[in-house]
Design a protein around this motif. Structure first.
Motif, PDB file in Angstrom:
ATOM      1  N   SER A 121     -11.144  11.605   2.725  1.00  0.00           N
ATOM      2  CA  SER A 121     -11.106  12.078   1.117  1.00  0.00           C
ATOM      3  C   SER A 121     -11.180  13.298   1.018  1.00  0.00           C
ATOM      4  O   SER A 121     -10.498  14.154   0.529  1.00  0.00           O
ATOM      5  CB  SER A 121     -11.461  10.291   0.084  1.00  0.00           C
ATOM      6  OG  SER A 121     -13.026  11.410  -0.149  1.00  0.00           O
ATOM      7  N   TYR A 126       0.207   8.744  -6.331  1.00  0.00           N
ATOM      8  CA  TYR A 126      -0.689   9.755  -5.435  1.00  0.00           C
ATOM      9  C   TYR A 126       0.198  10.652  -5.149  1.00  0.00           C
ATOM     10  O   TYR A 126      -0.722  11.688  -5.014  1.00  0.00           O
ATOM     11  CB  TYR A 126      -1.469   9.324  -5.063  1.00  0.00           C
ATOM     12  CG  TYR A 126      -2.175   8.340  -5.690  1.00  0.00           C
ATOM     13  CD1 TYR A 126      -3.386   8.780  -7.096  1.00  0.00           C
ATOM     14  CD2 TYR A 126      -2.912   6.963  -4.971  1.00  0.00           C
ATOM     15  CE1 TYR A 126      -4.248   7.862  -6.661  1.00  0.00           C
ATOM     16  CE2 TYR A 126      -3.438   6.324  -6.225  1.00  0.00           C
ATOM     17  CZ  TYR A 126      -4.281   6.408  -7.308  1.00  0.00           C
ATOM     18  OH  TYR A 126      -4.680   5.543  -7.839  1.00  0.00           O
ATOM     19  N   LEU A 134      -5.896   5.927   3.612  1.00  0.00           N
ATOM     20  CA  LEU A 134      -4.472   6.992   2.733  1.00  0.00           C
ATOM     21  C   LEU A 134      -4.849   7.000   0.960  1.00  0.00           C
ATOM     22  O   LEU A 134      -5.133   7.200   0.387  1.00  0.00           O
ATOM     23  CB  LEU A 134      -3.694   7.414   2.814  1.00  0.00           C
ATOM     24  CG  LEU A 134      -3.665   8.130   4.171  1.00  0.00           C
ATOM     25  CD1 LEU A 134      -2.020   8.077   5.018  1.00  0.00           C
ATOM     26  CD2 LEU A 134      -3.386   9.796   3.953  1.00  0.00           C
ATOM     27  N   TYR A 135      -4.482   6.064   0.611  1.00  0.00           N
ATOM     28  CA  TYR A 135      -4.366   5.381  -0.324  1.00  0.00           C
ATOM     29  C   TYR A 135      -6.162   4.995  -1.638  1.00  0.00           C
ATOM     30  O   TYR A 135      -6.780   5.664  -2.117  1.00  0.00           O
ATOM     31  CB  TYR A 135      -3.943   3.652  -0.626  1.00  0.00           C
ATOM     32  CG  TYR A 135      -4.145   3.231  -1.801  1.00  0.00           C
ATOM     33  CD1 TYR A 135      -3.709   3.546  -3.369  1.00  0.00           C
ATOM     34  CD2 TYR A 135      -4.731   2.297  -2.419  1.00  0.00           C
ATOM     35  CE1 TYR A 135      -3.656   2.925  -4.317  1.00  0.00           C
ATOM     36  CE2 TYR A 135      -5.786   1.543  -3.569  1.00  0.00           C
ATOM     37  CZ  TYR A 135      -4.487   1.627  -4.747  1.00  0.00           C
ATOM     38  OH  TYR A 135      -4.579   1.457  -6.137  1.00  0.00           O
ATOM     39  N   PHE A 175       4.545  10.252   0.458  1.00  0.00           N
ATOM     40  CA  PHE A 175       4.752   9.028   1.565  1.00  0.00           C
ATOM     41  C   PHE A 175       5.987   8.584   2.013  1.00  0.00           C
ATOM     42  O   PHE A 175       6.090   8.376   1.399  1.00  0.00           O
ATOM     43  CB  PHE A 175       3.392   8.658   0.866  1.00  0.00           C
ATOM     44  CG  PHE A 175       3.215   8.014   2.297  1.00  0.00           C
ATOM     45  CD1 PHE A 175       2.473   8.409   3.384  1.00  0.00           C
ATOM     46  CD2 PHE A 175       3.080   6.380   2.226  1.00  0.00           C
ATOM     47  CE1 PHE A 175       2.022   8.035   4.671  1.00  0.00           C
ATOM     48  CE2 PHE A 175       3.151   5.917   4.246  1.00  0.00           C
ATOM     49  CZ  PHE A 175       2.217   6.540   4.848  1.00  0.00           C
ATOM     50  N   ILE A 213      -2.081   3.266   6.346  1.00  0.00           N
ATOM     51  CA  ILE A 213      -1.820   3.696   5.217  1.00  0.00           C
ATOM     52  C   ILE A 213      -3.431   3.249   3.565  1.00  0.00           C
ATOM     53  O   ILE A 213      -3.579   4.001   2.632  1.00  0.00           O
ATOM     54  CB  ILE A 213      -0.945   2.944   4.793  1.00  0.00           C
ATOM     55  CG1 ILE A 213       0.083   3.584   5.742  1.00  0.00           C
ATOM     56  CG2 ILE A 213      -0.384   2.876   3.463  1.00  0.00           C
ATOM     57  CD1 ILE A 213       1.372   2.738   5.631  1.00  0.00           C
ATOM     58  N   GLU A 214      -3.565   2.196   3.681  1.00  0.00           N
ATOM     59  CA  GLU A 214      -4.470   1.647   3.095  1.00  0.00           C
ATOM     60  C   GLU A 214      -6.186   3.297   3.374  1.00  0.00           C
ATOM     61  O   GLU A 214      -6.508   3.067   1.988  1.00  0.00           O
ATOM     62  CB  GLU A 214      -5.172   0.444   3.402  1.00  0.00           C
ATOM     63  CG  GLU A 214      -6.085  -0.291   2.561  1.00  0.00           C
ATOM     64  CD  GLU A 214      -7.562   0.155   2.946  1.00  0.00           C
ATOM     65  OE1 GLU A 214      -8.040  -0.121   1.660  1.00  0.00           O
ATOM     66  OE2 GLU A 214      -7.804   1.224   3.817  1.00  0.00           O
ATOM     67  N   TYR A 256       1.078  -0.992   0.176  1.00  0.00           N
ATOM     68  CA  TYR A 256      -0.073  -0.261   0.089  1.00  0.00           C
ATOM     69  C   TYR A 256       0.844   1.042   0.014  1.00  0.00           C
ATOM     70  O   TYR A 256       0.993   2.097  -0.336  1.00  0.00           O
ATOM     71  CB  TYR A 256      -1.225  -0.032   1.005  1.00  0.00           C
ATOM     72  CG  TYR A 256      -2.426  -0.588   0.948  1.00  0.00           C
ATOM     73  CD1 TYR A 256      -3.141  -0.157  -0.213  1.00  0.00           C
ATOM     74  CD2 TYR A 256      -1.953  -2.192   0.797  1.00  0.00           C
ATOM     75  CE1 TYR A 256      -4.630  -0.827  -0.342  1.00  0.00           C
ATOM     76  CE2 TYR A 256      -3.675  -3.003   0.649  1.00  0.00           C
ATOM     77  CZ  TYR A 256      -4.290  -2.245   0.155  1.00  0.00           C
ATOM     78  OH  TYR A 256      -5.526  -3.375  -0.229  1.00  0.00           O
ATOM     79  N   THR A 257       2.071   0.933   0.683  1.00  0.00           N
ATOM     80  CA  THR A 257       3.268   2.591   0.673  1.00  0.00           C
ATOM     81  C   THR A 257       3.515   2.741  -1.070  1.00  0.00           C
ATOM     82  O   THR A 257       3.418   3.941  -1.356  1.00  0.00           O
ATOM     83  CB  THR A 257       4.497   2.217   1.110  1.00  0.00           C
ATOM     84  OG1 THR A 257       3.494   1.809   2.549  1.00  0.00           O
ATOM     85  CG2 THR A 257       4.853   3.253   1.433  1.00  0.00           C
ATOM     86  N   ARG A 284       1.733   1.590  -3.459  1.00  0.00           N
ATOM     87  CA  ARG A 284       0.479   2.146  -4.620  1.00  0.00           C
ATOM     88  C   ARG A 284       0.783   3.088  -4.140  1.00  0.00           C
ATOM     89  O   ARG A 284      -0.435   4.108  -4.768  1.00  0.00           O
ATOM     90  CB  ARG A 284      -0.412   1.630  -4.034  1.00  0.00           C
ATOM     91  CG  ARG A 284      -1.160  -0.447  -4.197  1.00  0.00           C
ATOM     92  CD  ARG A 284      -2.518   0.007  -4.097  1.00  0.00           C
ATOM     93  NE  ARG A 284      -2.539  -1.836  -3.886  1.00  0.00           N
ATOM     94  CZ  ARG A 284      -3.604  -2.624  -3.596  1.00  0.00           C
ATOM     95  NH1 ARG A 284      -4.670  -1.677  -4.012  1.00  0.00           N
ATOM     96  NH2 ARG A 284      -3.616  -4.025  -4.386  1.00  0.00           N
ATOM     97  N   LEU A 285       0.030   4.390  -2.896  1.00  0.00           N
ATOM     98  CA  LEU A 285       0.296   5.479  -2.463  1.00  0.00           C
ATOM     99  C   LEU A 285       1.475   6.469  -3.114  1.00  0.00           C
ATOM    100  O   LEU A 285       0.798   7.967  -3.582  1.00  0.00           O
ATOM    101  CB  LEU A 285       0.040   5.583  -0.920  1.00  0.00           C
ATOM    102  CG  LEU A 285       0.258   7.210  -0.403  1.00  0.00           C
ATOM    103  CD1 LEU A 285      -1.301   7.465  -0.604  1.00  0.00           C
ATOM    104  CD2 LEU A 285      -0.136   6.270   1.599  1.00  0.00           C
ATOM    105  N   SER A 286       2.081   6.095  -3.627  1.00  0.00           N
ATOM    106  CA  SER A 286       3.418   6.693  -3.787  1.00  0.00           C
ATOM    107  C   SER A 286       3.030   7.451  -5.433  1.00  0.00           C
ATOM    108  O   SER A 286       3.381   8.332  -5.831  1.00  0.00           O
ATOM    109  CB  SER A 286       4.515   6.317  -3.653  1.00  0.00           C
ATOM    110  OG  SER A 286       4.554   4.994  -5.103  1.00  0.00           O
TER     111      SER A 286
END
Length: 157
Positions: free
Chosen positions: A86, A30, A142-143, A33, A139-140, A23-24, A26-28
């Motif tokens: 969100s 957007y 945030l994603y 992080f 983290i999930e 998830y880290t 994936r988040l990157s």
């Protein structure tokens, strides 16, 4: 905006760490992080709960810069749906915040000094989760929040 997640103590569950890493990554796509782990305090059996919170609080506060906005993950914080979270993230970005810092405290919570410095508190649930699992959940979420903002199909209503 940058987002940082500070957490006390390492994740020793390899399955959880694999999901956190996923998830880290994936988040990157957007936002910038960073997950930063503050090592556990040594010899905690010689400390009272209050002393442990104080020492952890000093370590947390030492990781902050003056422009960071500090948000505590605390059971007494505001609860959000994923869509409302969100919106919360969008408002923070619109406000021009440079770095939003979420913090997962130690087993006894936060020191008074950390509470005083915080600009907000968020509750993930009325239930209690292990601190290692909370990292994944934050983290999930945030994603998920960023996929909602981008109208991507990850979140379903």
């Amino acid at each position: 905006m940058n987002i940082r997640l500070l957490a006390i103590g390492k994740t020793d569950n390899k399955s959880l760490q694999t999901l956190i890493d996923d998830y880290t990554k994936r988040l990157s796509f957007y936002i910038k992080f960073d997950l930063e782990v503050i090592p556990d305090i040594k010899n905690v059996k010689n400390l009272s709960e209050a002393q442990q919170k104080e020492k952890e609080g000093e370590l947390i506060l030492a990781k902050l810069s003056p422009t960071d906005q500090l948000i505590l993950l605390d059971e007494n914080g505001s609860a959000f749906s994923s869509v409302a979270f969100s919106d919360y993230l969008q408002k923070k970005m619109n406000a021009g915040i440079k770095t939003l810092v979420f913090v997962i405290g130690g087993p006894y919570g936060f020191s008074d000094e950390v509470f005083k410095k915080a600009q907000g508190k968020i509750s993930l649930s009325a239930m209690t989760f292990s601190h290692q699992m909370v990292r994944l959940f934050v983290i999930e979420q945030l994603y998920r929040g960023f996929t909602i903002l981008k109208n991507e199909p990850y979140h379903h209503q």
